[in-house]
Scaffold this motif. Structure first.
Motif, PDB file in Angstrom:
ATOM      1  N   MET A 144       0.710  -1.052   0.259  1.00 22.76           N
ATOM      2  CA  MET A 144      -0.159   0.138   0.342  1.00 22.76           C
ATOM      3  C   MET A 144       0.763   1.246   0.076  1.00 22.76           C
ATOM      4  O   MET A 144       0.695   2.203  -0.721  1.00 22.76           O
ATOM      5  N   CYS A 147       2.183   2.531  -3.377  1.00 22.88           N
ATOM      6  CA  CYS A 147       1.178   2.295  -4.263  1.00 22.88           C
ATOM      7  C   CYS A 147       0.588   3.442  -4.208  1.00 22.88           C
ATOM      8  O   CYS A 147       0.359   4.683  -4.461  1.00 22.88           O
ATOM      9  N   LEU A 148       0.858   4.448  -2.805  1.00 24.99           N
ATOM     10  CA  LEU A 148       0.365   5.574  -2.536  1.00 24.99           C
ATOM     11  C   LEU A 148       1.969   6.554  -2.734  1.00 24.99           C
ATOM     12  O   LEU A 148       1.879   7.661  -3.035  1.00 24.99           O
ATOM     13  N   LEU A 162      -7.429   8.931  -5.384  1.00 24.08           N
ATOM     14  CA  LEU A 162      -6.569   7.375  -5.439  1.00 24.08           C
ATOM     15  C   LEU A 162      -6.003   7.057  -4.013  1.00 24.08           C
ATOM     16  O   LEU A 162      -6.077   5.192  -4.164  1.00 24.08           O
ATOM     17  N   LYS A 163      -6.034   7.702  -3.234  1.00 29.31           N
ATOM     18  CA  LYS A 163      -5.544   8.024  -1.935  1.00 29.31           C
ATOM     19  C   LYS A 163      -6.670   6.965  -1.222  1.00 29.31           C
ATOM     20  O   LYS A 163      -6.356   5.349  -0.608  1.00 29.31           O
ATOM     21  N   ILE A 166      -6.702   2.999  -2.710  1.00 36.62           N
ATOM     22  CA  ILE A 166      -5.774   2.302  -2.171  1.00 36.62           C
ATOM     23  C   ILE A 166      -6.144   1.898  -0.853  1.00 36.62           C
ATOM     24  O   ILE A 166      -5.679   0.856  -0.645  1.00 36.62           O
ATOM     25  N   ALA A 169      -8.284  -1.008  -1.394  1.00 36.01           N
ATOM     26  CA  ALA A 169      -7.616  -1.927  -1.459  1.00 36.01           C
ATOM     27  C   ALA A 169      -6.774  -2.638  -0.579  1.00 36.01           C
ATOM     28  O   ALA A 169      -6.945  -3.968  -0.082  1.00 36.01           O
TER      29      ALA A 169
END
Length: 258
Positions: A144, A147-148, A162-163, A166, A169
């Motif tokens: 995670m 991805c961030l 988006l944050k 993520i 998810a």
């Protein structure tokens, strides 16, 4: 020590706490918690054989059982203080690592090695799918964070969405794996990363999230006093080894000795 002057000229002193100090603290309280679960609840009380009603009845007739149950509960509460510290250290490790792939691989190997010791200590079985060890949660959080980091330059509504996606998810994945402390650690890691420079907000949100495990907010005193120093007196791989080893030793004691 850090020193600040408060009202009426009173000087308040706070200790300087390094990453090594936080690691040692987290390992100690985690050990206390596992002793409470594996040795006292599983090994001495045999908690799995009771329903809540039958346990209450048994405790009312046996003061020793009541004392052991009380001690076990207190030890689990103490263990709650380790959760914010491990989440904080994961974010610090991610920010400071020179080799993300090696960091992730080390975490994944530790998670895989820890699963049988975890099942033995916490579930009393060699293999159990009802929950997975906390290192699984840490691995998901590390992905995670990557991805961030990839979208850290994306601002505005798109960056915010988006944050959030993520984060969702990561929550889904820890839920699928039934990873220990999943929701709490994912939320804490997210807060520590996204609000890195906003110390007050980060602390307030972190304390609120940590209330899932009651004593978690206490750990924020140590996090607040963190100096940023990462010089280790103990080799970092000792800490990786400690997790599966302490589970294995306590699991063997609880299931085969007591």
């Amino acid at each position: 020590m850090n020193m600040t002057t408060g009202r009426r000229g009173i000087v308040w002193k706070t200790p300087d706490i390094t990453a090594d100090g936080l690691k040692m603290f987290a390992c100690i309280v985690m050990l206390i918690q596992t002793v409470g679960i594996a040795v006292i609840e599983k090994g001495l009380i045999h908690l799995d054989q009771y329903t809540q009603e039958s346990l209450n009845q048994a405790m009312s007739q046996d003061s020793r059982l009541m004392t052991l149950a009380g001690i076990g509960s207190i030890m689990q509460l103490i263990g709650g203080m380790a959760i914010p510290v491990f989440a904080f250290l994961l974010v610090e490790g991610f920010r400071n690592t020179s080799d993300y792939k090696k960091y992730l691989i080390t975490m994944v190997i530790t998670a895989l090695v820890s699963e049988i010791p975890y099942d033995l200590a916490i579930r009393g079985k060699i293999w159990d799918f009802s929950s997975q060890n906390a290192m699984i949660t840490m691995c998901i959080c590390l992905v995670m964070l990557k991805c961030l980091d990839l979208f850290k330059e994306t601002s505005g509504f798109t960056g915010g969405m988006l944050k959030v996606l993520i984060l969702i998810a990561a929550i889904v994945w820890v839920s699928i794996f039934r990873a220990e402390y999943g929701l709490c650690i994912v939320l804490l890691v997210f807060v520590f990363y996204v609000f890195e420079t906003r110390n007050v907000l980060k602390t307030v949100l972190g304390c609120i999230i940590s209330l899932m495990y009651v004593t978690g907010p206490i750990a924020f005193y140590g996090i607040w006093c963190y100096t940023g120093e990462r010089k280790n007196r103990i080799n970092k791989y000792v800490y990786y080894a400690f997790y599966p080893l302490h589970l294995l030793v306590l699991g063997v004691i609880a299931n085969y000795i007591l």
